[in-house]
Enzyme design. Structure first.
Site, PDB file in Angstrom:
ATOM      1  N   GLY A 226       0.863  -1.187   0.000  1.00 31.42           N
ATOM      2  CA  GLY A 226       0.000   0.000   0.000  1.00 31.42           C
ATOM      3  C   GLY A 226       0.889   1.223   0.000  1.00 31.42           C
TER       4      GLY A 226
ATOM      5  CB  SER B 267       4.564   6.177   1.673  1.00 32.08           C
ATOM      6  OG  SER B 267       5.236   6.653   2.791  1.00 32.08           O
ATOM      7  N   GLY B 268       2.287   5.758   4.209  1.00 35.38           N
ATOM      8  CA  GLY B 268       1.421   6.501   5.109  1.00 35.38           C
ATOM      9  C   GLY B 268       0.009   5.951   5.217  1.00 35.38           C
ATOM     10  CB  VAL B 269      -1.912   3.410   3.301  1.00 34.89           C
ATOM     11  CG1 VAL B 269      -1.249   2.053   3.447  1.00 34.89           C
ATOM     12  CG2 VAL B 269      -3.405   3.249   3.034  1.00 34.89           C
TER      13      VAL B 269
ATOM     14  CE  LYS C 113       3.286  -0.001   3.307  1.00 37.05           C
ATOM     15  NZ  LYS C 113       3.077   1.446   3.159  1.00 37.05           N
TER      16      LYS C 113
ATOM     17  NE  ARG D 116      10.276   6.530   8.074  1.00 34.95           N
ATOM     18  CZ  ARG D 116       9.349   5.759   7.524  1.00 34.95           C
ATOM     19  NH1 ARG D 116       8.652   4.919   8.256  1.00 34.95           N
ATOM     20  NH2 ARG D 116       9.116   5.833   6.230  1.00 34.95           N
TER      21      ARG D 116
ATOM     22  NE  ARG E  23       5.567   7.743   8.491  1.00 38.04           N
ATOM     23  CZ  ARG E  23       5.641   6.902   7.478  1.00 38.04           C
ATOM     24  NH1 ARG E  23       5.022   5.730   7.533  1.00 38.04           N
ATOM     25  NH2 ARG E  23       6.335   7.202   6.395  1.00 38.04           N
TER      26      ARG E  23
ATOM     27  NE  ARG F 200       8.907   8.259   1.952  1.00 41.12           N
ATOM     28  CZ  ARG F 200       9.119   7.032   2.421  1.00 41.12           C
ATOM     29  NH1 ARG F 200       8.102   6.273   2.751  1.00 41.12           N
ATOM     30  NH2 ARG F 200      10.332   6.568   2.558  1.00 41.12           N
TER      31      ARG F 200
ATOM     32  CG  ASP G  87     -12.586   5.809   6.746  1.00 43.15           C
ATOM     33  OD1 ASP G  87     -11.984   6.660   7.417  1.00 43.15           O
ATOM     34  OD2 ASP G  87     -13.686   6.023   6.207  1.00 43.15           O
TER      35      ASP G  87
HETATM   36  N1  LIG Z   1       9.938  -4.473  -2.710  1.00 40.99           N
HETATM   37  C1  LIG Z   1      10.128  -4.213  -1.421  1.00 40.99           C
HETATM   38  N2  LIG Z   1       9.529  -3.170  -0.861  1.00 40.99           N
HETATM   39  C2  LIG Z   1       9.735  -2.951   0.450  1.00 40.99           C
HETATM   40  C3  LIG Z   1      10.523  -3.785   1.247  1.00 40.99           C
HETATM   41  N3  LIG Z   1      10.525  -3.325   2.510  1.00 40.99           N
HETATM   42  C4  LIG Z   1       9.740  -2.237   2.517  1.00 40.99           C
HETATM   43  N4  LIG Z   1       9.251  -1.990   1.280  1.00 40.99           N
HETATM   44  C5  LIG Z   1       8.343  -0.953   0.811  1.00 40.99           C
HETATM   45  O1  LIG Z   1       9.051   0.237   0.637  1.00 40.99           O
HETATM   46  C6  LIG Z   1       8.170   1.323   0.794  1.00 40.99           C
HETATM   47  C7  LIG Z   1       8.815   2.363   1.672  1.00 40.99           C
HETATM   48  O2  LIG Z   1       8.950   1.860   2.970  1.00 40.99           O
HETATM   49  P1  LIG Z   1       9.385   2.814   4.161  1.00 40.99           P
HETATM   50  O3  LIG Z   1      10.584   3.603   3.735  1.00 40.99           O
HETATM   51  O4  LIG Z   1       9.503   2.005   5.398  1.00 40.99           O
HETATM   52  O5  LIG Z   1       8.224   3.876   4.230  1.00 40.99           O
HETATM   53  P2  LIG Z   1       6.673   3.781   4.607  1.00 40.99           P
HETATM   54  O6  LIG Z   1       5.946   2.929   3.614  1.00 40.99           O
HETATM   55  O7  LIG Z   1       6.243   5.197   4.531  1.00 40.99           O
HETATM   56  O8  LIG Z   1       6.561   3.243   5.993  1.00 40.99           O
HETATM   57  C8  LIG Z   1       6.888   0.734   1.347  1.00 40.99           C
HETATM   58  O9  LIG Z   1       5.973   0.624   0.262  1.00 40.99           O
HETATM   59  C9  LIG Z   1       7.270  -0.629   1.827  1.00 40.99           C
HETATM   60  O10 LIG Z   1       6.189  -1.546   1.728  1.00 40.99           O
HETATM   61  C10 LIG Z   1      11.144  -4.908   0.600  1.00 40.99           C
HETATM   62  O11 LIG Z   1      11.842  -5.704   1.196  1.00 40.99           O
HETATM   63  N5  LIG Z   1      10.910  -5.059  -0.716  1.00 40.99           N
HETATM   64  N1  LIG Z   2      -6.886   4.337  10.183  1.00 39.37           N
HETATM   65  C1  LIG Z   2      -6.088   5.331  10.535  1.00 39.37           C
HETATM   66  N2  LIG Z   2      -6.587   6.524  10.858  1.00 39.37           N
HETATM   67  C2  LIG Z   2      -5.778   7.546  11.205  1.00 39.37           C
HETATM   68  N3  LIG Z   2      -4.441   7.482  11.271  1.00 39.37           N
HETATM   69  C3  LIG Z   2      -3.873   6.300  10.951  1.00 39.37           C
HETATM   70  C4  LIG Z   2      -4.652   5.180  10.567  1.00 39.37           C
HETATM   71  N4  LIG Z   2      -3.805   4.148  10.318  1.00 39.37           N
HETATM   72  C5  LIG Z   2      -2.551   4.614  10.526  1.00 39.37           C
HETATM   73  N5  LIG Z   2      -2.597   5.901  10.916  1.00 39.37           N
HETATM   74  C6  LIG Z   2      -1.449   6.797  11.188  1.00 39.37           C
HETATM   75  O1  LIG Z   2      -0.911   7.169   9.912  1.00 39.37           O
HETATM   76  C7  LIG Z   2       0.503   7.291   9.963  1.00 39.37           C
HETATM   77  C8  LIG Z   2       1.117   6.354   8.903  1.00 39.37           C
HETATM   78  O2  LIG Z   2       0.913   5.023   9.296  1.00 39.37           O
HETATM   79  P1  LIG Z   2       2.002   3.910   9.031  1.00 39.37           P
HETATM   80  O3  LIG Z   2       1.548   2.674   9.700  1.00 39.37           O
HETATM   81  O4  LIG Z   2       3.352   4.440   9.397  1.00 39.37           O
HETATM   82  O5  LIG Z   2       1.911   3.785   7.445  1.00 39.37           O
HETATM   83  P2  LIG Z   2       2.760   2.948   6.406  1.00 39.37           P
HETATM   84  O6  LIG Z   2       3.481   1.880   7.167  1.00 39.37           O
HETATM   85  O7  LIG Z   2       1.766   2.408   5.449  1.00 39.37           O
HETATM   86  O8  LIG Z   2       3.683   3.929   5.765  1.00 39.37           O
HETATM   87  C9  LIG Z   2       0.921   6.931  11.380  1.00 39.37           C
HETATM   88  O9  LIG Z   2       1.127   8.121  12.091  1.00 39.37           O
HETATM   89  C10 LIG Z   2      -0.282   6.167  11.922  1.00 39.37           C
HETATM   90  O10 LIG Z   2      -0.404   6.311  13.333  1.00 39.37           O
END
Ligand SMILES: Nc1nc2c(ncn2[C@@H]2O[C@H](COP(=O)(O)OP(=O)(O)O)[C@@H](O)[C@H]2O)c(=O)[nH]1
Ligand SMILES: Nc1ncnc2c1ncn2[C@@H]1O[C@H](COP(=O)(O)OP(=O)(O)O)[C@@H](O)[C@H]1O
Length: 401
Positions: free
Chosen positions: A142, A144-146, A148, A175, A268, A279, A303
């Site tokens: 998904g 970034s920021g969704v 996961k 981070r 975040r 992103r 949501d």
């Molecule tokens: N293909 C691939 N993508 C990864 C891997 N690890 C993390 N990611 C993806 O890289 C993206 C960026 O991750 P990150 O820098 O942690 O940022 P975030 O998604 O904002 O938490 C995200 O879409 C992750 O799902 C990996 O091992 N392989």
């Molecule tokens: N359903 C939600 N509603 C509001 N805020 C959320 C929700 N899910 C996650 N967050 C917040 O959104 C930010 C991004 O979430 P994060 O888990 O780091 O996303 P990702 O791993 O997809 O990049 C975090 O600050 C988190 O606490």
């Protein structure tokens, strides 16, 4: 000039041949596939003493030591080996528990072919076989920021013995609260590029200007611990895993709106403005790819967090489940040192206690090859073994390794 093959390789056929290998000072088994002979023997290189592997090329008359991927089986009192198809050798370790007994050496599966192309030399991969049907790994993607990471953290907290996180490698900077080896293995680009060339990764992708990748070891560390593997990877990575033999469940997480995604990413507070912009630009393409048919099995909208988490648990059939490590079927099965193994159609027959002294307790176990799933990297699942007579565990025989 070609080198000489050991004498015991003389009349090799498609079944396992056992012989004493003076170089490795132990009994070896050899399997011929096409023009190559794979010789399994003893290796004392590592603390646990695992199987060594040499390949003899009949055409070139040369030995080679291939790059061996995956966790290697440790040695047992004896073993046997049989070719189960043109790409895979089944190795049975005697006197071992059902989940230490079956090992698959992949010599030409799609995964091995891909790694061979990367490495540019002979590659083989081990995959441990486990009885019963272990649950599939889970891929979560998904933008970034969704959310996961938030959803995965909740799953891991509520079900710590069920799930294990596949710790990816990345070249991005940590981070503030991220711990090396827990959230990511943080690494240098040049080191990661070398590791990729050495075939150490199941998949890699360039995301938001950095390299990310799932190492074979990361997946094996989770599956070897009996846990269900969760991968947090991007859409490109999901596509690569789809093409591998991991046979995962693919889940794509969507934001309720683009504005909300932007709000979460900013709140975040882990990225610079420039990184946030990058992103968000990438999120558009990811949302397009993630929601188009074919790649993902399930799409969840994050949501309200609790609602999304409940939906995630539902689709993983966790709603009524307590936190348990997967327990493989404990089949009443142990291969004695003295045994032989043959392949007939889609079955492997394991003849135990067939040294003539224990005829009344001899038994044949049957392994159904049609039910096998998965493979390297990770485990080979779906081993079902049926017995055709009384079990004997006390037959004396020759150790083979
Ligand atoms: N293909 C691939 N993508 C990864 C891997 N690890 C993390 N990611 C993806 O890289 C993206 C960026 O991750 P990150 O820098 O942690 O940022 P975030 O998604 O904002 O938490 C995200 O879409 C992750 O799902 C990996 O091992 N392989
Ligand atoms: N359903 C939600 N509603 C509001 N805020 C959320 C929700 N899910 C996650 N967050 C917040 O959104 C930010 C991004 O979430 P994060 O888990 O780091 O996303 P990702 O791993 O997809 O990049 C975090 O600050 C988190 O606490």
């Amino acid at each position: 000039m070609g080198e000489e093959a050991p004498e015991f390789l003389g009349n090799i056929d498609k079944n396992s041949i056992l012989g004493y290998d003076s170089e490795s000072q132990g009994y070896s088994s050899s399997i011929a596939i096409g023009d190559k002979i794979y010789v399994l023997g003893r290796s004392d290189d590592d603390a646990n003493s695992s199987f060594s592997l040499k390949v003899f090329d009949k055409l070139g008359g040369k030995w080679s030591n291939p790059t061996v991927l995956g966790t290697k089986p440790t040695l047992s009192k004896g073993h046997s080996a049989v070719l189960i198809n043109k790409n895979q050798i089944l190795v049975l370790k005697s006197d071992s528990s059902p989940d230490e007994c079956f090992w698959f050496l992949e010599v030409d599966t799609p995964f091995v072919k891909k790694q061979r192309e990367l490495v540019g030399r002979e590659v083989v991969a081990w995959s441990k076989g486990i009885t019963g049907d272990a649950p599939k790994p889970i891929v979560i993607s998904g933008p970034s920021g969704v959310g996961k990471g938030t959803l995965i953290a909740k799953l891991m907290k509520d079900y710590p013995t069920t799930f294990g996180f596949s710790v990816s490698h990345t070249t991005r900077a940590p981070r503030e609260k991220e711990v090396n080896g827990v959230h990511y293995h943080f690494t240098e680009r040049s080191i990661m590029e070398k590791d990729i060339r050495d075939g150490e990764f199941l998949e890699t992708a360039a995301v938001h200007g950095n390299l990310y990748g799932t190492s074979i070891e990361a997946v094996e560390a989770v599956t070897n611990g009996g846990k269900r593997c969760i991968l947090d990877i991007d859409v490109q990575g999901a596509r690569s895993v789809r093409a591998s033999s991991l046979e995962a469940i693919f889940i794509f997480i969507c934001p309720p709106s683009f504005d909300e995604l932007e709000k979460r990413l900013r709140s975040r507070g882990t990225e610079t403005e420039e990184q946030v912009q990058k992103r968000l630009r990438n999120a558009k393409a990811e949302l397009d790819q993630g929601t188009s048919p074919g790649l993902f099995d399930h799409i969840l909208v994050n949501d309200d967090l609790e609602t999304c988490y409940e939906n995630l648990k539902k689709l993983l059939a966790l709603d009524e489940c307590t936190d348990v490590t997967y327990q493989p079927a404990r089949e009443n099965f142990k291969v004695p040192v003295c045994h032989s193994v043959t392949k007939e159609d889609h079955k492997v027959l394991i003849h135990c206690g067939n040294n003539g002294l224990e005829a009344e307790t001899a038994i044949t176990f049957v392994l159904d090859l049609t039910l096998l799933k998965g493979g390297a990297p990770g485990r080979t699942r779906g081993l079902h073994i049926s017995a055709g007579g009384p079990l004997t565990e006390s037959v004396n025989g020759m150790g083979q390794v």
